[in-house]
Design an enzyme around this catalytic site. Structure first.
Site, PDB file in Angstrom:
ATOM      1  N   ASP A   3      57.868  33.140  27.775  1.00 34.78           N
ATOM      2  CA  ASP A   3      56.557  33.700  27.484  1.00 34.78           C
ATOM      3  C   ASP A   3      56.739  35.204  27.278  1.00 34.78           C
ATOM      4  O   ASP A   3      57.093  35.936  28.211  1.00 34.78           O
ATOM      5  CB  ASP A   3      55.599  33.410  28.640  1.00 34.78           C
ATOM      6  CG  ASP A   3      54.167  33.799  28.323  1.00 34.78           C
ATOM      7  OD1 ASP A   3      53.957  34.851  27.699  1.00 34.78           O
ATOM      8  OD2 ASP A   3      53.254  33.050  28.731  1.00 34.78           O
TER       9      ASP A   3
ATOM     10  N   GLU B 250      59.952  28.571  33.530  1.00 32.48           N
ATOM     11  CA  GLU B 250      59.376  29.785  32.949  1.00 32.48           C
ATOM     12  C   GLU B 250      59.379  30.947  33.939  1.00 32.48           C
ATOM     13  O   GLU B 250      58.774  30.837  35.012  1.00 32.48           O
ATOM     14  CB  GLU B 250      57.934  29.514  32.512  1.00 32.48           C
ATOM     15  CG  GLU B 250      57.234  30.730  31.930  1.00 32.48           C
ATOM     16  CD  GLU B 250      55.754  30.489  31.681  1.00 32.48           C
ATOM     17  OE1 GLU B 250      55.177  31.224  30.862  1.00 32.48           O
ATOM     18  OE2 GLU B 250      55.168  29.588  32.318  1.00 32.48           O
TER      19      GLU B 250
ATOM     20  N   GLN C 179      55.873  31.425  24.166  1.00 31.67           N
ATOM     21  CA  GLN C 179      54.447  31.664  24.322  1.00 31.67           C
ATOM     22  C   GLN C 179      54.150  33.135  24.116  1.00 31.67           C
ATOM     23  O   GLN C 179      55.031  33.993  24.268  1.00 31.67           O
ATOM     24  CB  GLN C 179      53.966  31.222  25.711  1.00 31.67           C
ATOM     25  CG  GLN C 179      53.968  29.712  25.902  1.00 31.67           C
ATOM     26  CD  GLN C 179      53.536  29.283  27.286  1.00 31.67           C
ATOM     27  OE1 GLN C 179      53.917  29.906  28.281  1.00 31.67           O
ATOM     28  NE2 GLN C 179      52.753  28.225  27.374  1.00 31.67           N
TER      29      GLN C 179
ATOM     30  N   GLU D 156      48.973  31.307  24.667  1.00 28.89           N
ATOM     31  CA  GLU D 156      48.453  31.261  26.022  1.00 28.89           C
ATOM     32  C   GLU D 156      47.759  32.587  26.345  1.00 28.89           C
ATOM     33  O   GLU D 156      48.225  33.382  27.157  1.00 28.89           O
ATOM     34  CB  GLU D 156      49.570  30.962  27.023  1.00 28.89           C
ATOM     35  CG  GLU D 156      49.030  30.530  28.381  1.00 28.89           C
ATOM     36  CD  GLU D 156      50.115  30.207  29.386  1.00 28.89           C
ATOM     37  OE1 GLU D 156      49.994  29.187  30.072  1.00 28.89           O
ATOM     38  OE2 GLU D 156      51.095  30.987  29.479  1.00 28.89           O
TER      39      GLU D 156
END
Length: 262
Positions: free
Chosen positions: A178, A143, A204, A240
């Site tokens: 993300d 990530e 995310q 998240e």
């Protein structure tokens, strides 16, 4: 319609960790994720998942010494044996909980470090992790993380992450995208999704810039969810974010999707 996983490290913190599974299920989530499960017995977490009909979407490998500021060891030369053990520890939890995606944290760049040496270490460790996880049908994820929330983190940009994946050359290594981190570092979210989504294993979200609910801030997630659907993404989207108040009270954004989570 998108399927969402409640992140139990950030959401439902008004409850003890093991009680967050029930709280998420009561609000209509059918999947959960979190950072680290290792303080709790794997069998107990598995029991909570079964009891509440939840899928374990994702969790992270052990990060090294989190309290001392470490954020993973995969790219740190000299920590290879520790990394190999962390893969085995995470694998035990993944098998117990039925989790099929594990996030491998790269780590922060030490002062004066040789980034080329870190890259070689990172690639070698990711190959090892992918090889260990492949027989179990588990995908490793990397990530890119923004430099504001995590200064010095080794991996920051989407293209950078996809180049690492290509160098590793494992079919069960993908990128965890993300959109909160991506918006802060790069923006242009739809174009980046269109360019990279085939290599993405998990998404995310969080509101930008304050990492609250996705109906706050500068990103129009309602529109973006429709675009993600149109691109054919069928995985979970991890929530998240840090709720502004009580978690359940901030779930107005989730209401249109609540009945299509199975």
């Amino acid at each position: 319609m998108p399927r969402f996983a409640a992140n139990l490290s950030m959401m439902y913190t008004e409850h003890d960790f093991l009680d967050r599974f029930a709280a998420a299920a009561a609000d209509g989530f059918r999947a959960v994720e979190y950072l680290f499960p290792y303080e709790y017995p794997a069998e107990e977490i598995a029991r909570r998942l079964r009891e509440h009909g939840l899928t374990q979407a994702l969790f992270n490998l052990p990060p090294g010494d989190w309290a001392a500021g470490e954020r993973g060891v995969a790219a740190l030369p000299g920590r290879e044996a520790e990394f190999a053990e962390s893969v085995q520890q995470a694998l035990r939890y993944a098998l117990a909980t039925g989790c099929r995606r594990l996030h491998v944290m790269a780590g922060r760049v030490p002062e004066g470090a040789d980034r080329d040496a870190m890259r070689r270490t990172y690639v070698a460790n990711l190959r090892h992790a992918a090889q260990q996880l492949a027989p179990h049908g588990i995908t490793a994820l990397i990530e890119p993380i923004n430099t504001r929330d995590m200064p010095g983190y080794f991996l920051n940009f989407q293209q950078q992450a996809h180049e690492v994946v290509a160098e590793v050359g494992a079919t069960n290594l993908k990128v965890q995208m993300d959109l909160y981190h991506c918006q802060i570092m790069e923006g242009d979210l739809l174009m980046r999704l269109q360019r990279h989504l085939t290599g993405v294993g998990h998404l995310q979200i969080a509101g930008v810039p304050h990492r609250h609910e996705p109906d706050t801030g500068e990103v129009n997630y309602r529109w973006l969810f429709d675009e993600i659907d149109a691109l054919g993404y069928d995985g979970y989207i991890g929530c998240e974010y840090r709720p502004r108040g009580a978690t359940s009270a901030g779930l107005g954004w989730f209401a249109p999707y609540k009945d299509v989570q199975s």
